[in-house]
Scaffold this motif. Structure first.
Motif: not given
Length: 181
Positions: A5-9
């Motif tokens: 999971a990474f930050e959105q965008d």
């Protein structure tokens, strides 16, 4: 396999794997790290392990273009061809002209301020690295106890990038260098 999971965008451009640690380069030129951190190889300013990819805040604004995790050490190259290093430095892997270890936060490698790097080579399990400079010279540093750096000197550890004189000065014909343990 599991999703990371990474930050959105956030779009990941490159990944480099060390010995139990990972670096991620995003499209904004920022570096994130996670994994084992006993030697500061995550560049977070401490020795705490991270289970999730965490932004290396000390590198924000440097516009990183290349990441290299090897052994318990990390090197990143910015847009101006400056090399920043952190992590285990007992063999001089951080190329900082000393063997003080660990290096917990990114430090600019002095040698590469006046010797612009073209390409860096290492291996996830290695304690040494090679670089081809813009002028075509090949340099090496780190662990040398088995003469793996190809240098004529028999020092067991080298903390400053040193030209490999056993090869011609201009190594532009080299396509790839592979570092073993």
């Amino acid at each position: 396999p599991s999703m990371i999971a990474f930050e959105q965008d956030t779009k990941i451009k490159s990944i480099s794997l060390g010995w139990n640690h990972s670096l991620f380069l995003n499209q904004k030129g920022q570096v994130l790290s996670c994994g084992f951190n006993q030697y500061g190889q995550l560049g977070q300013g401490d020795k705490n392990n991270r289970s999730t990819a965490t932004l290396i805040s000390s590198l924000v604004g440097n516009n990183i273009v290349s990441i290299h995790a090897f052994g318990y050490t990390s090197l990143v190259i910015d847009q101006q061809s400056l090399v920043h290093s952190f992590g285990d430095n007992q063999y001089g892997e951080c190329a900082l002209d000393h063997f003080t270890s660990p290096i917990l936060s990114a430090q600019v490698v002095p040698y590469f301020k006046s010797h612009k790097i073209q390409q860096l080579f290492s291996n996830s399990t290695a304690d040494h690295a090679f670089a081809i400079l813009m002028d075509g010279a090949l340099t090496a540093w780190g662990r040398n106890d088995e003469f793996q750096l190809g240098l004529s000197q028999n020092d067991q550890k080298i903390c400053t990038p040193t030209q490999v004189s056993t090869l011609p000065h201009n190594v532009s014909d080299l396509v790839q260098i592979i570092c073993g343990y």
